[in-house]
Scaffold this motif. Structure first.
Motif, PDB file in Angstrom:
ATOM      1  N   ARG A   9      59.554 -35.916 -84.426  1.00  0.00           N
ATOM      2  CA  ARG A   9      60.303 -36.964 -84.091  1.00  0.00           C
ATOM      3  C   ARG A   9      62.066 -35.770 -84.224  1.00  0.00           C
ATOM      4  N   ILE A  10      61.822 -34.811 -85.119  1.00  0.00           N
ATOM      5  CA  ILE A  10      62.189 -34.054 -86.087  1.00  0.00           C
ATOM      6  C   ILE A  10      62.480 -32.330 -85.150  1.00  0.00           C
ATOM      7  N   ARG A  11      61.558 -32.234 -85.219  1.00  0.00           N
ATOM      8  CA  ARG A  11      61.321 -30.321 -83.577  1.00  0.00           C
ATOM      9  C   ARG A  11      62.336 -31.374 -82.822  1.00  0.00           C
ATOM     10  N   VAL A  12      62.432 -33.197 -81.808  1.00  0.00           N
ATOM     11  CA  VAL A  12      63.022 -33.112 -80.808  1.00  0.00           C
ATOM     12  C   VAL A  12      64.543 -33.300 -81.137  1.00  0.00           C
ATOM     13  N   LEU A  13      64.991 -33.656 -82.589  1.00  0.00           N
ATOM     14  CA  LEU A  13      66.254 -33.630 -83.185  1.00  0.00           C
ATOM     15  C   LEU A  13      66.586 -32.105 -82.898  1.00  0.00           C
ATOM     16  N   GLU A  14      66.142 -31.664 -83.621  1.00  0.00           N
ATOM     17  CA  GLU A  14      66.741 -29.873 -83.602  1.00  0.00           C
ATOM     18  C   GLU A  14      66.797 -29.354 -82.844  1.00  0.00           C
ATOM     19  N   LEU A  15      66.202 -29.551 -81.524  1.00  0.00           N
ATOM     20  CA  LEU A  15      66.574 -29.075 -80.103  1.00  0.00           C
ATOM     21  C   LEU A  15      66.931 -29.995 -79.629  1.00  0.00           C
ATOM     22  N   LEU A  16      67.550 -31.270 -79.597  1.00  0.00           N
ATOM     23  CA  LEU A  16      68.484 -31.599 -79.287  1.00  0.00           C
ATOM     24  C   LEU A  16      69.793 -31.019 -79.262  1.00  0.00           C
ATOM     25  N   VAL A  17      69.962 -30.862 -80.991  1.00  0.00           N
ATOM     26  CA  VAL A  17      70.998 -30.071 -81.488  1.00  0.00           C
ATOM     27  C   VAL A  17      72.058 -28.695 -80.613  1.00  0.00           C
ATOM     28  N   ASP A  18      70.956 -28.340 -79.726  1.00  0.00           N
ATOM     29  CA  ASP A  18      71.956 -27.215 -78.850  1.00  0.00           C
ATOM     30  C   ASP A  18      72.283 -27.263 -77.834  1.00  0.00           C
ATOM     31  N   GLY A  19      72.060 -28.898 -77.666  1.00  0.00           N
ATOM     32  CA  GLY A  19      72.281 -29.927 -75.621  1.00  0.00           C
ATOM     33  C   GLY A  19      71.382 -30.713 -75.789  1.00  0.00           C
ATOM     34  N   PRO A  20      71.913 -31.266 -74.882  1.00  0.00           N
ATOM     35  CA  PRO A  20      71.126 -33.111 -73.383  1.00  0.00           C
ATOM     36  C   PRO A  20      70.191 -31.461 -73.735  1.00  0.00           C
ATOM     37  N   THR A  21      68.825 -31.993 -73.104  1.00  0.00           N
ATOM     38  CA  THR A  21      67.957 -30.863 -72.687  1.00  0.00           C
ATOM     39  C   THR A  21      66.446 -32.191 -71.973  1.00  0.00           C
ATOM     40  N   PRO A  22      66.029 -32.049 -70.858  1.00  0.00           N
ATOM     41  CA  PRO A  22      64.941 -32.364 -69.854  1.00  0.00           C
ATOM     42  C   PRO A  22      63.770 -32.417 -70.387  1.00  0.00           C
ATOM     43  N   VAL A  23      63.701 -33.131 -70.287  1.00  0.00           N
ATOM     44  CA  VAL A  23      61.782 -33.842 -70.563  1.00  0.00           C
ATOM     45  C   VAL A  23      61.071 -33.154 -70.692  1.00  0.00           C
ATOM     46  N   ARG A  24      61.393 -31.762 -69.258  1.00  0.00           N
ATOM     47  CA  ARG A  24      59.943 -31.084 -69.138  1.00  0.00           C
ATOM     48  C   ARG A  24      60.008 -29.853 -69.905  1.00  0.00           C
ATOM     49  N   ASP A  25      61.912 -29.124 -70.195  1.00  0.00           N
ATOM     50  CA  ASP A  25      61.941 -28.341 -71.342  1.00  0.00           C
ATOM     51  C   ASP A  25      61.480 -28.933 -73.003  1.00  0.00           C
ATOM     52  N   LEU A  26      61.803 -29.782 -73.427  1.00  0.00           N
ATOM     53  CA  LEU A  26      60.913 -30.060 -74.853  1.00  0.00           C
ATOM     54  C   LEU A  26      59.241 -30.141 -74.892  1.00  0.00           C
ATOM     55  N   LEU A  27      59.079 -31.184 -73.501  1.00  0.00           N
ATOM     56  CA  LEU A  27      57.960 -30.600 -73.027  1.00  0.00           C
ATOM     57  C   LEU A  27      56.844 -28.909 -73.813  1.00  0.00           C
ATOM     58  N   SER A  28      57.780 -28.984 -73.418  1.00  0.00           N
ATOM     59  CA  SER A  28      57.423 -27.309 -72.798  1.00  0.00           C
ATOM     60  C   SER A  28      57.382 -26.302 -74.679  1.00  0.00           C
ATOM     61  N   LYS A  29      58.756 -26.846 -75.351  1.00  0.00           N
ATOM     62  CA  LYS A  29      59.364 -26.413 -76.597  1.00  0.00           C
ATOM     63  C   LYS A  29      58.493 -26.800 -78.182  1.00  0.00           C
ATOM     64  N   ILE A  30      57.824 -27.859 -77.215  1.00  0.00           N
ATOM     65  CA  ILE A  30      57.138 -28.688 -78.748  1.00  0.00           C
ATOM     66  C   ILE A  30      55.392 -29.367 -78.721  1.00  0.00           C
TER      67      ILE A  30
END
Length: 115
Positions: free
Chosen positions: A21-42
């Motif tokens: 959850r923390i990692r998701v929030l950190e990634l979203l600080v940079d702006g809206p993100t598609p789920v597929r990008d979240l999956l690849s980064k997390i």
């Protein structure tokens, strides 16, 4: 019965108490993100990420919008980004204090070795 504010805050921080959850929030600080990008980064399984995103959505910290077949997540407000920044600053201060303590311990050990 009214729930005390300190109890509500404790539940809020408990909800944040997972690294995904923390990692998701950190990634979203940079702006809206598609789920597929979240999956690849997390690098978690899709059902696992989906569960964490649902928790963040229910808490009101993130929003989800559909753009065609793609679901895009975003922070619900600037305060969430501020919270992540505050956490970074606090941890930086704590780590700096620990480095200072480590340096003192090393100096004391060096002095003890010379005695």
């Amino acid at each position: 019965m009214v729930v005390p504010l300190h109890q509500v805050k404790a539940e809020f921080f408990r909800m944040l108490g997972h690294p995904v959850r923390i990692r998701v929030l950190e990634l979203l600080v940079d702006g809206p993100t598609p789920v597929r990008d979240l999956l690849s980064k997390i690098e978690v399984e899709p059902p696992n990420l989906s569960q964490h995103l649902a928790v963040l959505r229910r808490s009101g910290l993130v929003t989800a919008t559909r753009e065609g077949p793609t679901v895009v997540y975003a922070l619900a407000g600037g305060d969430v980004a501020d919270l992540m920044g505050a956490a970074r600053r606090i941890l930086t201060e704590v780590a700096a204090g620990q480095v200072g303590l480590l340096e003192q311990l090393r100096e004391a050990e060096a002095e003890a070795g010379r005695s």
